[in-house]
Scaffold this motif. Sequence first.
Motif, PDB file in Angstrom:
ATOM      1  N   GLU A 111      44.544  36.418  44.756  1.00 29.71           N
ATOM      2  CA  GLU A 111      45.798  36.458  44.007  1.00 29.71           C
ATOM      3  C   GLU A 111      45.644  37.416  42.822  1.00 29.71           C
ATOM      4  N   SER A 112      46.587  38.340  42.707  1.00 26.50           N
ATOM      5  CA  SER A 112      46.538  39.340  41.636  1.00 26.50           C
ATOM      6  C   SER A 112      47.956  39.585  41.137  1.00 26.50           C
ATOM      7  N   TYR A 113      48.120  39.561  39.842  1.00 25.04           N
ATOM      8  CA  TYR A 113      49.412  39.814  39.210  1.00 25.04           C
ATOM      9  C   TYR A 113      49.380  41.241  38.688  1.00 25.04           C
ATOM     10  N   LEU A 114      50.254  42.086  39.232  1.00 27.92           N
ATOM     11  CA  LEU A 114      50.238  43.517  38.962  1.00 27.92           C
ATOM     12  C   LEU A 114      51.337  43.876  37.975  1.00 27.92           C
ATOM     13  N   LEU A 115      50.953  44.548  36.902  1.00 23.70           N
ATOM     14  CA  LEU A 115      51.882  44.899  35.824  1.00 23.70           C
ATOM     15  C   LEU A 115      51.835  46.395  35.564  1.00 23.70           C
ATOM     16  N   ILE A 116      52.997  46.970  35.275  1.00 27.17           N
ATOM     17  CA  ILE A 116      53.074  48.351  34.810  1.00 27.17           C
ATOM     18  C   ILE A 116      53.909  48.374  33.540  1.00 27.17           C
TER      19      ILE A 116
END
Length: 207
Positions: free
Chosen positions: A74-79
């Motif tokens: 599980e990975s929460y990807l932010l830009i």
Amino acid sequence: MGIAEDIAGVVLAHPSVREVELIGSRARGHATELSDWDFHVAAEDFGHVAADLPDLVAPYDPIAAQWDPLGDYESYLLIFTGPAKVDLIFPDVPRSWNPPWRVGPDTLAAVDAHFWDWSLWLVSKRRRGMTDRVRGELLKMSGHLLEPLGIAAVPRSLEEAAARYVRARDRLERRYGFRLSRRLEEEVLPLVRASDGDHYRPSGLPS
């Protein structure tokens, strides 16, 4: 570290988080300006943290925030504006890959976020000369994201992928009768089109 340090700090302050550790090229000291900020997050209660993450990061105005559809964990990807890509990875929470996208009016915004996040990551790989990795990822992108949009041929470059994607997305917007925000595209597309990333420097960094 800027926004990455802020995000790591706010996540570490969560009562269910034990540790936030910088990993990857940033930790090893050979990152480029466009490399991700990858953090391993150790949590006592992943569900609690996952439920709170959108509200925790909202004050920092991410232009994209999504759970990785293709991660092994599980990975929460932010830009963020800059652009700066921050990935919060939970290595103790394995997952299976999502199937290829089902494209519709309810999923197009998520598809758009995934495409530009993926493209920004590939720009950083191209910047490091990892041409074989980029080629392999374009093949994966074709099957998972571009084919569901009606793009049959595997793109030969990031530029070609972006051009075909934008045409397909715009056509679907007209069909569905709405227009997505272009904030993310405006951050990433100039980098995709740049033939020499050495001429690019994110805003806020010294020359």
